[in-house]
Each structure stands twice: as C-alpha cells, then as structure tokens.
Design an enzyme around this catalytic site. Structure first.
Site, short mmCIF file in Angstrom:
data_model
loop_
_atom_site.label_atom_id
_atom_site.label_comp_id
_atom_site.label_asym_id
_atom_site.label_seq_id
_atom_site.Cartn_x
_atom_site.Cartn_y
_atom_site.Cartn_z
N ARG A 78 0.67 -1.50 0.15
CA ARG A 78 -0.23 -0.02 0.10
C ARG A 78 0.52 1.28 -0.03
O ARG A 78 0.88 2.59 0.26
CB ARG A 78 -1.03 -0.11 0.40
CG ARG A 78 -1.60 -1.13 1.49
CD ARG A 78 -3.13 -1.02 1.76
NE ARG A 78 -4.56 -2.13 1.89
CZ ARG A 78 -4.97 -1.95 1.07
NH1 ARG A 78 -5.02 -0.77 0.27
NH2 ARG A 78 -6.04 -2.85 0.54
N GLU A 79 2.13 1.07 -0.95
CA GLU A 79 2.21 2.70 -0.55
C GLU A 79 2.34 3.90 -1.59
O GLU A 79 1.27 3.60 -1.89
CB GLU A 79 4.36 1.50 -1.78
CG GLU A 79 5.12 2.94 -1.81
CD GLU A 79 5.94 3.38 -0.14
OE1 GLU A 79 6.47 2.44 0.73
OE2 GLU A 79 5.29 4.68 0.29
N ASP A 137 -14.44 -4.21 -3.47
CA ASP A 137 -14.97 -3.33 -2.72
C ASP A 137 -16.35 -2.16 -3.71
O ASP A 137 -16.76 -2.52 -3.79
CB ASP A 137 -14.17 -1.94 -2.55
CG ASP A 137 -13.83 -2.68 -0.65
OD1 ASP A 137 -12.89 -1.57 -0.68
OD2 ASP A 137 -13.78 -3.46 -0.86
N ARG A 172 -31.69 -18.22 16.02
CA ARG A 172 -30.59 -16.90 16.67
C ARG A 172 -30.93 -15.96 15.63
O ARG A 172 -31.68 -16.16 14.73
CB ARG A 172 -29.28 -16.76 17.06
CG ARG A 172 -29.30 -17.52 17.81
CD ARG A 172 -27.41 -18.28 18.12
NE ARG A 172 -26.71 -18.27 19.25
CZ ARG A 172 -25.80 -19.67 19.53
NH1 ARG A 172 -24.95 -20.30 18.40
NH2 ARG A 172 -25.48 -20.26 20.84
N HIS A 181 -14.76 -1.32 3.65
CA HIS A 181 -15.12 -0.03 4.40
C HIS A 181 -15.89 1.26 4.04
O HIS A 181 -15.79 2.20 5.05
CB HIS A 181 -13.35 0.85 4.39
CG HIS A 181 -12.46 1.29 5.49
ND1 HIS A 181 -13.24 -0.11 6.65
CD2 HIS A 181 -12.04 2.15 6.10
CE1 HIS A 181 -11.82 1.04 7.72
NE2 HIS A 181 -12.03 2.13 7.91
N GLN A 284 -12.42 -12.84 2.77
CA GLN A 284 -13.22 -12.66 1.52
C GLN A 284 -12.20 -12.09 0.05
O GLN A 284 -12.66 -11.84 -1.06
CB GLN A 284 -13.54 -11.72 1.70
CG GLN A 284 -14.87 -11.76 2.67
CD GLN A 284 -15.46 -10.11 3.36
OE1 GLN A 284 -15.90 -9.63 2.43
NE2 GLN A 284 -14.45 -9.81 4.85
N ARG A 285 -10.86 -12.26 0.63
CA ARG A 285 -9.50 -11.68 -0.46
C ARG A 285 -9.01 -12.88 -1.12
O ARG A 285 -8.08 -12.58 -2.16
CB ARG A 285 -8.91 -10.64 -0.24
CG ARG A 285 -9.44 -9.55 -0.21
CD ARG A 285 -8.33 -7.99 0.25
NE ARG A 285 -7.50 -7.97 0.67
CZ ARG A 285 -6.99 -7.38 1.20
NH1 ARG A 285 -8.22 -6.64 2.29
NH2 ARG A 285 -5.71 -7.29 1.91
#
Ligand code: F6P
Length: 358
Positions: A78-79, A137, A172, A181, A284-285
């Site tokens: 994530r640079e 996403d 339940r 996010h 998920q990834r």
C-alpha cells in the site's frame, strides 16, 4: 507481429490483493507479448518496487499457468509515493528515475482507488500510465465493475448461506460483517444474494430502533431467526453525525473490535434476542478467481495491451453497460463510487422485505 507504439512497459499490482490479479496480469502480458512482441518488466510489491528499482523482465513462462491463481505473482503493497516520507525519501523522484532507467514507454498499474489516483498523479509528472480497476469493494468511479468483486461476493454469499442453518437451529440473530470500508457494494450484493433480512451499508447510517422493530415484526410472523449483513464501514445515524476522530475514539474506547460486534450488542439490547457476530475478514480476498472475474480481468487486460499498442495512455480500462472501454485516469482519481441512495438495487432489496437500517 502487429505494429506497436509501446516497446517496453512496466506492470505492477498495488493495494489489497484479490482473486483476478493474476488473470489480469496474464491478459495484459500475453496479448502484449504474443500480438505485439513488447518487452515487459514486472515490478515487485506495488509502487514500492518502482521506488527501489525492484524490477525484473517477465517472459512467457512467468505469465502462463497463472489464470486461476489467487493473489499476485508480483506481490503488492500500500505504498503511497506522494505521501511525505518520514525518512525524507523522495519517492516520486526515485520512480521517475527508475521509469527512465528501464526505458519504460508506459507503466500499467492494477489497483483500487489509491493505486489509480497515484497513477493519475504520476501522469501529471510526465509518466505514461494505464490503470486497471481492481478491488473487492467495487468502489472505483468510472467502471461498473472491478475484478475481485464477483469472487468476494461468492465467498460472502456462501458464508451467509452457512449462517442460515445456525440461525434457524438456535433461533438466533446472526450478524455477519463483510469488507467495504467506505462503500457498501459487497455487503449489499452478497446480502441480497443470500437473502439477508437486514443489510447495513456505510451510505445509509442505521437506526437501531428501525432494525429492532423489523426483527420483532419477523418474530411475530414466526421467524424467530434473522440474518444481518453489515459492511465494515457501516455506522449508526448518531455516529455519522460525529467527526471522524471522535467516532474512532468512541469505537476504540468501547473495546469492541468491529461493527458486527457493536451491532450485535445493540440488537440484543434493543430486542432481547440472542445474537451472535461473525467477521469474515481476509478470507473474502483469498482463493481463486470466479469464472466471471477471470473473464473480466482477461478482457480488461487484453484491452490494455491494445491501448499500449496504440500509444493511448492516461486512461483506466473499464466496463460500462457490459462493454469494455476506457476512461480518463482523472475519472477515478481521488473519488469513491458510493452506493447512490436512489440505486435501483436498493429498491430491489426493499421490495423483498429487506430492512436497510432505516
Ligand atoms: O480495499 C479492499 C480492502 O479489502 C477493504 O475492503 C478493506 O477494508 C481493506 O482492503 C483492508 O486493507 P488491508 O489489507 O491493508 O488490511
């Protein structure tokens, strides 16, 4: 061999990994090599590799047999080259020097919002850039779909399906948290696919009272179990009014790790119903790309090779109206594609009785 304006290009993958990255790498490289005999340089670990000069030639054996493999053969990070470096590193300068040193005619970047935004900024520095839309996403402006989204939707749907039997057996409320996010596309689509009774997304701050009355109404009809799908960025209407710093402090002080646990606690308090939380997290990834993502990633990749050959840079390859095309890199730069409040898919969910938290 067909003529090409691009002789040599670099390719990198950046941001969160996801299924489909290797399919996209294969699509770009096989078309560029087989059709146009371009030279290809693989850059390790996203933009970090270009800063450090961590670059190696890619040959046919590097990009064959990778279509079905998860993750990325190049590695990722994530640079953020335009973020000031604590150690005074001039990352952008290093990128420009290595771009020139390796005689790149173009840099192909596979990534999400951050990656394509950095690509846009680098094009402003004079580099030729082509972007491909990658993220689970699906929140990249300018394309109706990003690769990774469909594979993650399958994983989430399968997980939610599995929770139904537990909910029914134990009477339940089961709360399951998906990634997402800032935008709630993944929670929304997998929630609809798996018949979630409540779907909470960041774009629609929720009212616990509305959720409670929906669950109680269900119980009155004999449905003493429910499934609540919540995106990791979802929040209550009250929290949405707070400024980001105070909101984060409130969550940290609560000692509750994530939204699924907060919502589960609020539901129990509001309804007295036994509630449990599950956070899907990184599964998920993981794993192999879905067939749909393989086709999308390959289509986007081969389209990128054609733009390279035509010397058309400063674009992001995209799919809109089911057709592969491309948009100016300025289109996704600095933006998030949120779920619009008037999105037809929201009415689809409401039409089958799904509570959207309000
Ligand atoms: O951007 C994709 C994504 O999976 C988000 O949904 C998630 O919030 C984030 O990446 C997690 O980032 P990291 O892998 O850096 O923890």
């Amino acid at each position: 061999m067909k003529e090409s304006a691009t002789r040599t290009f670099g390719i990198l993958t950046a941001g969160g990994d996801c299924p489909g990255l290797n399919a996209a790498i294969r699509g770009v490289c096989r078309a560029a090599y087989d059709r146009y005999h371009m030279n290809i340089l693989g850059i390790a670990n996203g933009y970090r590799g270009l800063i450090d000069g961590n670059v190696r030639p890619l040959n046919p054996e590097d990009f064959s047999g990778i279509l079905t493999r998860g993750g990325t053969i190049l590695g990722t990070s994530r640079e953020k080259p335009f973020k000031t470096s604590e150690i005074g590193e001039d990352k952008v300068r290093a990128i420009k020097e290595n771009y020139k040193k390796h005689k790149l005619d173009c840099l192909v970047v596979l990534g999400g919002n951050g990656t394509n935004t950095t690509g846009y900024l680098l094009s402003g520095e004079g580099l030729n850039i082509l972007g491909l839309p990658k993220t689970i996403d699906n929140d990249i402006e300018g394309t109706e779909r990003s690769f990774g989204f469909h594979s993650a939707m399958n994983i989430c749907t399968d997980a939610i399906d599995r929770l139904h039997s537990i909910a029914v057996s134990h009477n339940r409320v089961m709360v399951i948290e998906t990634m997402g996010h800032k935008a709630g596309w993944l929670a929304l689509y997998s929630g609809i696919a798996a018949g979630g009774d409540v779907i909470l997304i960041p774009e629609i701050p929720y009212d616990i009272k509305a959720i409670g009355s929906h669950l109680k109404e269900r119980a009155k009809t004999g449905k003493s179990f429910s499934i609540v799908v919540v995106a990791e960025g979802a929040m209550s209407a009250e929290e949405a009014k707070m400024d980001k710093k105070d909101r984060k402090k409130r969550w940290a002080d609560s000692g509750i790790p994530s939204v699924a646990y907060r919502v589960a606690r609020e539901i129990e308090k509001e309804t007295g119903m036994e509630t449990r939380a599950t956070v899907l997290g990184y599964v998920q990834r993981g794993g192999i790309p879905s067939a749909s993502d393989r086709v999308l990633a390959t289509s986007l990749g081969t389209a990128a090779a054609d733009l390279l050959a035509r010397g058309e840079y400063g674009r992001m390859i995209a799919q809109n109206g089911g057709v592969i095309g491309n948009v100016e890199l300025s289109v996704p730069a600095g933006k998030i594609k949120f779920v619009p409040r008037d999105a037809p898919i929201l009415d689809t969910a409401a039409a089958v009785g799904t509570c959207l938290g309000v």
